[in-house]
Design a protein around this motif. Structure first.
Motif, short mmCIF file in Angstrom:
data_model
loop_
_atom_site.label_atom_id
_atom_site.label_comp_id
_atom_site.label_asym_id
_atom_site.label_seq_id
_atom_site.Cartn_x
_atom_site.Cartn_y
_atom_site.Cartn_z
N SER A 131 6.82 -24.19 5.97
CA SER A 131 7.42 -24.32 7.29
C SER A 131 8.05 -23.00 7.73
O SER A 131 7.85 -22.54 8.86
N LEU A 155 15.41 -30.67 5.18
CA LEU A 155 14.31 -29.71 5.14
C LEU A 155 14.35 -28.87 3.87
O LEU A 155 13.31 -28.65 3.22
N TRP A 203 14.54 -22.76 13.89
CA TRP A 203 13.57 -23.16 12.86
C TRP A 203 13.53 -24.68 12.71
O TRP A 203 12.47 -25.30 12.76
N GLN A 239 0.73 -27.80 6.18
CA GLN A 239 1.18 -26.67 6.99
C GLN A 239 0.87 -25.32 6.33
O GLN A 239 1.28 -25.03 5.21
N TYR A 246 -2.03 -24.51 11.09
CA TYR A 246 -0.65 -25.00 11.06
C TYR A 246 -0.24 -25.50 12.43
O TYR A 246 -0.77 -25.06 13.46
N ALA A 251 0.65 -31.37 9.34
CA ALA A 251 2.04 -31.01 9.04
C ALA A 251 2.26 -30.93 7.53
O ALA A 251 2.89 -30.01 7.02
N VAL A 292 6.63 -30.03 13.40
CA VAL A 292 6.32 -30.25 11.98
C VAL A 292 7.35 -31.17 11.36
O VAL A 292 7.02 -32.16 10.70
N HIS A 293 8.61 -30.85 11.59
CA HIS A 293 9.69 -31.62 10.96
C HIS A 293 9.76 -33.04 11.52
O HIS A 293 10.04 -33.99 10.78
N VAL A 332 7.75 -29.03 1.95
CA VAL A 332 7.12 -28.22 3.00
C VAL A 332 7.98 -27.02 3.39
O VAL A 332 7.54 -26.17 4.17
N SER A 376 7.69 -25.44 14.74
CA SER A 376 8.29 -25.94 13.50
C SER A 376 9.04 -27.25 13.72
O SER A 376 9.07 -28.11 12.84
#
Length: 387
Positions: A286, A277, A148, A204, A258, A201, A265-266, A282, A262
Motif C-alpha cells: 500500500s 493498516l 495515505w 496491490q 494496483y 486490492a 484500497v483500504h 498489505v 490508497s
C-alpha cells in the motif's frame, strides 16, 4: 479550497486550444476546478447528467452557436457523443473568423471513451489533461499519513472523522459498481466486479496474472481482462509496465497492477484507520503504490514510468525514463532507516541510471552511498514537479 497543481496547466491549455478535455474519476474535483478556472472567462456550465441542461442541447448547433463568445463547460460529455461532430463544425467556423482558443472545456469520467470519441472528430483541435486525486504537494498542510490512509478524493480526505471518511469511500465504491460502471460497458454483476476489485486490492502492486484472477472469479481469461481494462479506463486502476529494453536479461514481461487511490484500497479491504493498516499484510505494498502514484501525479507526463525486474532478482520499484534518454531509479522503503538491497544495485548496474533515490517516510535528505540519496516523498515529488 486546496489549490490544484493542474490549475495553471488547465488555464494555459484553454488559452491555446479551442477545446480541452479534462478527465478523471468521479468525485475527484473536476467540476470544482473547471468552475474555478472558468470564472475568469465568465464560462457557461452545462451538466449533461441534468435533464434540464441536456434539453438545452436538443438543437446543439443552434444553442452553442448562440454562446460562442464564452467558454462553455460540458460536464460528463461522454453522455452526448453526438456533440463531437457539432463541436468540430463550430470550432472550424470560429477559426475562420479568427477565434482559435478558449471555446470548450469537456469533462469526463472515462479516459478511453472520451479520448476515442473526441479523437475521432476533434483531432488537432483538442488538448487533454488528467486530474488525479489530491497529491502530496497539494496537501502539504495535511499529515502525509492521513493522505495515505484516507486517499486523495476530496470528500474522503477532508471528512471530519475517520469513520465518515471510510463510509464515504464505501459509498463511492457501491455507487460506481451499481450506477456508474454500467454506463461505460456491458452490464457486469456488481458483486462480481466488487470481488475483482477486492482481489486487486489484496494483490496491490503485484505482477498481473490474469489467468489466476479468472480462476478465482470463475470466468474466462478474456472476461477477467475486460474487467481490468474497464477499471483502468475509469482511472481507478493503473498498469505499470515493465522496462522493455533488450539487455540480454530474462525480464519480467507482465505489468504490475494496483488500485490507484490508497484510500480505496483500504476501504476495499475494510481497513478503517492507520493502526489497522500498520498491522495488515498489505501495508508495505500500500505504501509503495501510494508513493508511486503520488510521484507520477507530480511528474505529470514529463517522463515515462516503468518498473524493472529480472528473473535473477535485480529490481527497481519505479524507473522514470526522460525524453532525452536519462533514467531515474527509485526504490521505496517503509522504514526510517532504509537500506538498499542487492537487487537494486544489480538493476542499476544493468541500466546505469543518472539518479538513484530511496523514498522513505522520514524528512531528512541524506546520502546512503556516493550516488544514492534517501529522500522524503514530498521532496522527490517537488523535484519531479519542477523538473
Amino acid at each position: 479550497m486546496i489549490e490544484r497543481l493542474l490549475s495553471p496547466l488547465l488555464s494555459d491549455a484553454i488559452a491555446h486550444s479551442p477545446a480541452v478535455a479534462l478527465f478523471g474519476p468521479r468525485q475527484v474535483g473536476k467540476t470544482t476546478l473547471a468552475l474555478a478556472v472558468g470564472q475568469r472567462y465568465q464560462a457557461l456550465y452545462l451538466d449533461l447528467e441534468s435533464e434540464q441542461d441536456l434539453a438545452k442541447l436538443a438543437q446543439p448547433a443552434l444553442y452553442l452557436a448562440d454562446h460562442q463568445d464564452k467558454l462553455i463547460i460540458l460536464d460528463e460529455v461522454h453522455r452526448a457523443p453526438g456533440l463531437f461532430p457539432v463541436l468540430r463544425g463550430l470550432i472550424d467556423q470560429a477559426r475562420r473568423t479568427g477565434k482559435k482558443a478558449g471555446q470548450y472545456l469537456l469533462l469526463g469520467s472515462a479516459s478511453l471513451d472520451l479520448l476515442k470519441q473526441s479523437g475521432e472528430t476533434l483531432a488537432g483541435r483538442i488538448a487533454y489533461l488528467e486530474l488525479s486525486p489530491f497529491n502530496i504537494l497539494e496537501t502539504k498542510r495535511i499529515p502525509a499519513d492521513d493522505l495515505w490512509v484516507r486517499g486523495g478524493f476530496p470528500e474522503s480526505l477532508l471528512a471530519p472523522t475517520a469513520a465518515l471518511s471510510l463510509r464515504w469511500r464505501q459509498d463511492f465504491i457501491r455507487t460506481y459498481l451499481e450506477r456508474d460502471i454500467p454506463q461505460f460497458g456491458p452490464r457486469i454483476a456488481a458483486e462480481t466486479l466488487r470481488r475483482f476489485w477486492g482481489m486487486l486490492a489484496h494483490h496491490q502492486g503485484g505482477v498481473l496474472n490474469t489467468a489466476q484472477f479468472a480462476r478465482n472469479l470463475g470466468v474466462d481469461v478474456k472476461t477477467a481482462g475486460s474487467y481490468l481494462a474497464l477499471l483502468v479506463d475509469l482511472m481507478l486502476v493503473r498498469r505499470l509496465l515493465p522496462w522493455h529494453a533488450n539487455l540480454g536479461k530474462r525480464l519480467v514481461k507482465s505489468p504490475k497492477v494496483y488500485v490507484r487511490d490508497s484510500g480505496l484500497v483500504h476501504a476495499l479491504l475494510s481497513i478503517a484507520d492507520k493502526e489497522t493498516l500498520l498491522a495488515h499484510p498489505v501495508v508495505g505494498q500500500s505504501w509503495e503504490c501510494f508513493v508511486i502514484e503520488n510521484l507520477l501525479a507530480c511528474a505529470a507526463d514529463k517522463a515515462q514510468a516503468y518498473f524493472y525486474r529480472t528473473s535473477g532478482g535485480a529490481e527497481i520499484d519505479l524507473l522514470l525514463s526522460w525524453p532525452d534518454g536519462r533514467l531515474w531509479a527509485i526504490e521505496i522503503k517503509r522504514s526510517l532507516s532504509p537500506k538498499v538491497e542487492r537487487g537494486f544495485h544489480a538493476a542499476c548496474a544493468d541500466l546505469a541510471p543518472v539518479k538513484k533515490f530511496v523514498v522513505y517516510p522520514g524528512v531528512e535528505r541524506y546520502r546512503l552511498a556516493a550516488d544514492i540519496e534517501a529522500v522524503s516523498l514530498y521532496d522527490l515529488a517537488n523535484e519531479l514537479f519542477f523538473a
